[in-house]
Design an enzyme around this catalytic site. Structure first.
Site, PDB file in Angstrom:
ATOM      1  N   GLN A 173      -2.049   1.736  10.107  1.00 49.69           N
ATOM      2  CA  GLN A 173      -0.743   1.871   9.466  1.00 49.69           C
ATOM      3  C   GLN A 173       0.227   2.694  10.313  1.00 49.69           C
ATOM      4  OE1 GLN A 173      -3.717   2.451   7.924  1.00 49.69           O
ATOM      5  NE2 GLN A 173      -3.614   2.014   5.731  1.00 49.69           N
TER       6      GLN A 173
ATOM      7  N   ARG B 224      -6.919  -0.649  -7.256  1.00 48.78           N
ATOM      8  CA  ARG B 224      -7.309   0.378  -6.283  1.00 48.78           C
ATOM      9  C   ARG B 224      -7.514   1.673  -7.059  1.00 48.78           C
ATOM     10  NH1 ARG B 224      -4.533   0.774  -0.594  1.00 48.78           N
ATOM     11  NH2 ARG B 224      -6.609   1.585  -0.146  1.00 48.78           N
TER      12      ARG B 224
ATOM     13  N   ARG C  43       0.862  -1.181   0.000  1.00 48.85           N
ATOM     14  CA  ARG C  43       0.000   0.000   0.000  1.00 48.85           C
ATOM     15  C   ARG C  43       0.899   1.233   0.000  1.00 48.85           C
ATOM     16  NH1 ARG C  43       2.570   1.517   3.724  1.00 48.85           N
ATOM     17  NH2 ARG C  43       1.122   3.235   3.995  1.00 48.85           N
ATOM     18  N   GLY C  44       0.288   2.384  -0.194  1.00 46.59           N
ATOM     19  CA  GLY C  44       1.046   3.606  -0.408  1.00 46.59           C
ATOM     20  C   GLY C  44       1.134   3.878  -1.894  1.00 46.59           C
ATOM     21  N   ALA C  45       0.765   5.090  -2.312  1.00 44.52           N
ATOM     22  CA  ALA C  45       0.628   5.380  -3.741  1.00 44.52           C
ATOM     23  C   ALA C  45       1.876   5.060  -4.563  1.00 44.52           C
ATOM     24  CB  ALA C  45       0.208   6.847  -3.932  1.00 44.52           C
TER      25      ALA C  45
ATOM     26  N   ASN D  83      -5.684  11.838   0.588  1.00 44.21           N
ATOM     27  CA  ASN D  83      -4.764  11.033   1.392  1.00 44.21           C
ATOM     28  C   ASN D  83      -5.593  10.179   2.346  1.00 44.21           C
ATOM     29  OD1 ASN D  83      -1.975  10.369   2.041  1.00 44.21           O
ATOM     30  ND2 ASN D  83      -2.325  11.359   4.007  1.00 44.21           N
TER      31      ASN D  83
ATOM     32  N   ASP E  21      -2.053  10.438  -1.996  1.00 44.51           N
ATOM     33  CA  ASP E  21      -2.356   9.423  -2.999  1.00 44.51           C
ATOM     34  C   ASP E  21      -2.749  10.044  -4.336  1.00 44.51           C
ATOM     35  OD1 ASP E  21      -2.672   6.405  -1.773  1.00 44.51           O
ATOM     36  OD2 ASP E  21      -2.831   7.972  -0.272  1.00 44.51           O
TER      37      ASP E  21
END
Length: 346
Positions: A197, A94, A51-53, A248, A238
């Site tokens: 997170q 996503r 995860r994380g853009a 975000n 994001d």
């Protein structure tokens, strides 16, 4: 001796497979998943293994490599046609993070130049995307750190560190660089419900680098600001639209509102691949809504009565008017406006 963030990498290519650090299991377990198909990569993105853009974009790029390998083996003359199903799977994994589509478009841009086996060329491009992200993060780290005062106390939300990127991190990259420069006296991290997170990933990452971190419940941030224990809030993104609105992790918008009320500076750190100049404002961003069970349960245990429903948006949008500065690898936008972002992106 290398720092922990130099050897901590959530995404690696080894033995013709993509290896992902399963971030759902941290910090209790350090487990790698080996993926050999684009379908499994898309599923891993959807399931939040990664995860994380920026990390999602990099992972998708490697997914294209795996897709091309299978398509070329099936029909060397028509692999570009066969790969389309996988490209769509990856794009839909996503919806909010723009880096996903950006990376896929960049990989697609290589197709026309390839003759013969596409795997070597596409692998080189994917690895290039990852290395460029690491280099950009270090540049952003230095630019953002230069804006902070000495003895600075900062608050961050979610995880925008080495785990969310190719390495080093965006928001945590700034914190790492500022700490190395002796500017950081304290880092506070929101727990970041419902996936935690902040608690599971950010606190863990910072402790690997011996950076002092204090965890707080998301709802405690306002009291912390009221007591004047924060100088800056530093977050990732994001998607950033042409006018500077920022999508975000859910809870970011409330922090921005609180920061303005308490006179605290608000910094967004993201590579230019996160800036979507095709969207005029945050109203046009598709906000991913995830399963109700993520709210109704923690660690597989129900925390709500049977029959209760939940609303679970994964992101929110912070208006540009609440953002003091956007830090990118190409420079600093302070404060963000449509004109300033257009100049940056030329």
């Amino acid at each position: 001796m290398p720092n922990q963030h130099d050897i901590l990498c959530a995404i690696t290519w080894q033995n013709d497979q993509l290896h992902l650090l399963d971030q759902r299991k941290l910090p209790q377990e350090h487990q790698l998943m080996a993926l050999s198909s684009a379908t499994s990569v898309a599923q891993a993105i959807s399931d939040m293994v990664v995860r994380g853009a920026p990390a999602i974009g990099i992972t998708a790029a490697y997914g294209v490599v795996l897709a091309s390998k299978a398509a070329y083996a099936a029909d060397p003359n028509h692999w570009q046609t066969l790969i389309e199903t996988n490209m769509q799977q990856l794009a839909q994994a996503r919806p909010t993070a723009v880096n996903l589509v950006w990376a896929l478009q960049r990989m697609r841009g290589c197709f026309a130049k390839i003759s013969g086996n596409p795997v070597p060329s596409l692998l080189e491009e994917a690895q290039g995307i990852q290395q460029e992200d690491i280099d950009a993060n270090r540049q952003m780290g230095d630019l953002g750190a230069s804006l902070l005062p000495s003895d600075c106390q900062v608050l961050t939300h979610c995880n925008a560190g080495a785990l969310a990127t190719g390495g080093y991190g965006t928001a945590l990259g700034v914190i790492r660089s500022a700490h190395a420069a002796g500017k950081i006296s304290q880092v506070y991290a929101d727990e970041t419900r419902p996936w935690l997170q902040g608690a599971r990933l950010t606190a863990w990452e910072l402790l690997q680098d011996n950076i002092p971190v204090t965890l707080l419940a998301d709802g405690a941030a306002a009291a912390l600001m009221q007591q004047k224990r924060i100088n800056w809030i530093i977050v990732g993104a994001d998607r950033i639209t042409a006018n500077g609105d920022v999508a975000n992790k859910i809870g970011t918008y409330s922090l921005a509102v609180l920061a303005r009320q308490h006179g605290i500076k608000f910094m967004v750190v993201a590579p230019t691949s996160t800036i979507d100049m095709n969207l005029e404002s945050g109203n046009q961003i598709i906000i991913e809504e995830r399963a109700m069970t993520e709210i109704l349960m923690i660690g597989g245990q129900s925390i709500a009565p049977n029959g209760a429903k939940a609303w679970n948006p994964s992101f929110d949008v912070t208006p540009a008017a609440l953002v003091d500065v956007i830090v990118t690898e190409k420079g600093v936008v302070k404060p963000p406006t449509t004109e300033r972002l257009a100049t940056l992106m030329k």
